[in-house]
Enzyme design. Structure first.
Site, PDB file in Angstrom:
ATOM      1  N   CYS A 193     -23.495  32.087 -46.034  1.00  0.00           N
ATOM      2  CA  CYS A 193     -23.839  31.088 -47.046  1.00  0.00           C
ATOM      3  C   CYS A 193     -23.297  29.712 -46.641  1.00  0.00           C
ATOM      4  O   CYS A 193     -23.745  29.147 -45.661  1.00  0.00           O
ATOM      5  CB  CYS A 193     -23.336  31.542 -48.417  1.00  0.00           C
ATOM      6  SG  CYS A 193     -24.143  30.718 -49.805  1.00  0.00           S
ATOM      7  N   HIS A 244     -24.926  37.640 -49.239  1.00  0.00           N
ATOM      8  CA  HIS A 244     -23.581  38.128 -49.530  1.00  0.00           C
ATOM      9  C   HIS A 244     -23.618  39.641 -49.768  1.00  0.00           C
ATOM     10  O   HIS A 244     -24.634  40.183 -50.199  1.00  0.00           O
ATOM     11  CB  HIS A 244     -23.040  37.474 -50.804  1.00  0.00           C
ATOM     12  CG  HIS A 244     -22.691  36.032 -50.650  1.00  0.00           C
ATOM     13  ND1 HIS A 244     -21.539  35.599 -50.041  1.00  0.00           N
ATOM     14  CD2 HIS A 244     -23.347  34.913 -51.050  1.00  0.00           C
ATOM     15  CE1 HIS A 244     -21.487  34.277 -50.077  1.00  0.00           C
ATOM     16  NE2 HIS A 244     -22.578  33.837 -50.681  1.00  0.00           N
TER      17      HIS A 244
END
Length: 487
Positions: free
Chosen positions: A330, A427
Site C-alpha cells: 500500500c 493487505h
C-alpha cells in the site's frame, strides 16, 4: 430484550479490547448471540468490512470472537490521525471530514445520532452487546459532548464495568480516583470493577480489592492475570507486534510516523522461526535482514520524508545491493516508486515527492478511496490469497508489467527486473498459510508449517477460558441491563 454492558478503563491501554474480545467469545460459547460495539475509536489500523466501510481492527477481532463478520455498525466513529493535531473522521465506515482536534471536540455531539443508530441496529439482531469505551471516563475535561465513554453510557442508559491495569502501578488510585472525580450521575453507572494484567499470586491483592470496593461500593469481579498468549492475536498497536523474539529469519519493518494497516505483520510475528523487528526512528535498518517490509501509511508523502530523515533510504539501497528482498504494501508500495504526485493536496501542502526509485512506477493520489475485500492468487504458485484494499492513489509504470498477483481477474502489483523488490496494494496477504510459505521460500527463507487462522481461533478460545477462570463472568453478565426501547 437485548442486554448491554460497557467496559470502560481507568486509563488507556488497560486491556479493554482484549477483555471485550474474551467476553464476546465466552458469551458465544454460552449460546448467546453477541456483538461488540465501540462508539469511537482512534486507530490507523483499520479493517475493511463486507458492507464496504472501515472500522478499527480491534473491533474486527472482537467480531471474530463473536463469530460475526465485521460490520461498520460495530465502530461507527473511527478517528485516523493524519498529523499531530488532526485526523480523518470516519462515520459508519465512510469518510466524513478531516478535522483538527479542537474542531472535532466542538462538533462530536453531531455524531451521537449516528452512533446510536448503529448501536440500535446491532441490538435488534443480538441478545447481548458488549461495549468498549475509549481512554478513561476520568478525563472529565472531555465529558461535555462525550460520545465514547459516559456520554454514550448516559445516552444508551447502559451499566459500566471499570477495568484497572495493575501492571503500570497505582491501580487502587486509578479506580478510587476515578470514583472520586466523576460526577454523581456518572459514578452511579459503574456497577463493578476488575483488575487486569496481574503478575504473581492474585491472593496477594485481596486486600487491595477490598479497599477499592469499600471506597467505591462497586462489585469486585475478579483479578485477571497476565494473558501470556495475547501476542498470538492480531495487534492493535504496532509495538505489540514485536513483543516476542522468534527464530532466525529476520523481517525488518521501519516504524513510520503514520504507520497504518500493519496487520500484514501478525502472521509473520506468529511464526516460531521468524523475528519481526520494528525499527524505531534513529536506528539503522539492520544489515542482516532477510526481508524489509515497507508498511502502509496514513500520510505517505510525509512518512517518505521521515523515512529519508532517518537515513533508511541509504540503508535500503545497501540492503538491495547485498541481494536482500523488499516488499512494499500500500503506502510502502507507493514509496518504492519513482514519484508520488498529489495534485489536489489531499495529504497536505507537498504535492509532489521523489520516491525511493526501487520500482519503476509512479503514483498519483486521487480523492476516491478504494475500500474492498479482495480475493487474489499468487501467480507463481497459484496459491489463493484473501485480503483487502484500503488506499488512495493509482500506481502505474513499466514494473507493473511484472505483476505477481491476480486480483479479481486483473493484474496486481509490480516487481523489479530481478524480482527482489515487490509492491502491491493488498493487505492481509500473509494470513494465507500456503502463500506465506511460498513467498518466504521464494526469497530463500523457508518457514515451518503453521496454520495461522486456526491459531487465532484457538487463542480466542484460550482467552475466553482465561476470563472464565479468573473473572466471575456469570456475575458480570448478570450486570448487563436490558436496553430501553428506542425513542
Amino acid at each position: 430484550m437485548t442486554r448491554a454492558i460497557m467496559i470502560q478503563g481507568a486509563g488507556s491501554n488497560v486491556g479493554k479490547s482484549m477483555v471485550v474480545a474474551g467476553l464476546c467469545r465466552a458469551a458465544r460459547r454460552r449460546g448467546l448471540s453477541v456483538a461488540p460495539f465501540k462508539p469511537q475509536n482512534m486507530s490507523n489500523n483499520a479493517a475493511v468490512t463486507a458492507d464496504g466501510g472501515e472500522i478499527g481492527r480491534a473491533q474486527a477481532l472482537q467480531a471474530r470472537a463473536a463469530d460475526l463478520a465485521p460490520h461498520t455498525d460495530m465502530n461507527p466513529v473511527l478517528l485516523k490521525p493524519e498529523t499531530d493535531v488532526g485526523a480523518q473522521v470516519i462515520v459508519q465506515g465512510q469518510r466524513f471530514a478531516t478535522m483538527k482536534a479542537r474542531e472535532y471536540g466542538s462538533r462530536k455531539t453531531e455524531l451521537m445520532p449516528c452512533v446510536l443508530d448503529s448501536y440500535h441496529r446491532l441490538a435488534a439482531a443480538h441478545d447481548l452487546i458488549v461495549i468498549e469505551g475509549a481512554g478513561s471516563p476520568a478525563e472529565v475535561n472531555l465529558r461535555a459532548g462525550d460520545i465514547a465513554n459516559m456520554g454514550f453510557a448516559e445516552a444508551a442508559d447502559c451499566p459500566v464495568v471499570l477495568l484497572g491495569d495493575i501492571d503500570r502501578g497505582g491501580v487502587i488510585a486509578q479506580l478510587v480516583g476515578t470514583d472520586v472525580i466523576l460526577p454523581p450521575e456518572d459514578r452511579a453507572r459503574i456497577t463493578g470493577f476488575a483488575i487486569n494484567k496481574f503478575r504473581g499470586d492474585p491472593s496477594l491483592f485481596a486486600e487491595g480489592m477490598a479497599t477499592i470496593a469499600a471506597h467505591t461500593g462497586w462489585t469486585p469481579l475478579g483479578i485477571l492475570p497476565w494473558f501470556d498468549e495475547a501476542w498470538r492475536l492480531p495487534a492493535e498497536d504496532v509495538l505489540d507486534v514485536a513483543t516476542r523474539k522468534g527464530g532466525a529469519i529476520k523481517v525488518v519493518v521501519p516504524r513510520l510516523n503514520r504507520i497504518a494497516n500493519f496487520d500484514d505483520l501478525d502472521p509473520l510475528a506468529a511464526q516460531p522461526d521468524v523475528t519481526v523487528e520494528i525499527i524505531e526512528a534513529g536506528r539503522p535498518l539492520p544489515a542482516d535482514a532477510d526481508l524489509v517490509i515497507l508498511p502502509g501509511s496514513k500520510s505517505t508523502i510525509a512518512d517518505l520524508a521521515h523515512f529519508r530523515a532517518q537515513g533508511w533510504d541509504i540503508d535500503l539501497q545497501a540492503h538491495v545491493r547485498r541481494g536482500g528482498h523488499v516488499l512494499g504494501i500500500c503506502g510502502g508500495f507507493q514509496m518504492l516508486g519513482r514519484e508520488i504526485a498529489d495534485p489536489d493536496g489531499i495529504e497536505g501542502p507537498v504535492t509532489r515527492a521523489q520516491g525511493l526509485g526501487l520500482l519503476d512506477v509512479t503514483t498519483t493520489m486521487t480523492p476516491r478511496k478504494r475500500l474492498a475485500l479482495s480475493n487474489a492468487r499468487f501467480d507463481s504458485t497459484g496459491d489463493p490469497v484473501s485480503g483487502y484494499e484500503i488506499h488512495l492513489g493509482d500506481t502505474t509504470g513499466p514494473d507493473c508489467a511484472r505483476s505477481w498477483l491476480t486480483l479479481d481477474g486483473r493484474a496486481e502489483g509490480a516487481a523489479s527486473a530481478d524480482g527482489r523488490v515487490r509492491g502491491c496494494y493488498i493487505h492481509g496477504l500473509f494470513a494465507a498459510d500456503r502463500f506465506r510459505a511460498a513467498y518466504m521460500a521464494a526469497i530463500g527463507a523457508p518457514l515451518q508449517e503453521m496454520a495461522y487462522d486456526a491459531g487465532v481461533e484457538a487463542t480466542l478460545d484460550a482467552l475466553a477460558a482465561h476470563l472464565e477462570a479468573h473473572l466471575d463472568v456469570d456475575l458480570l453478565l448478570s450486570l448487563a441491563r436490558e436496553m430501553p426501547a428506542r425513542a
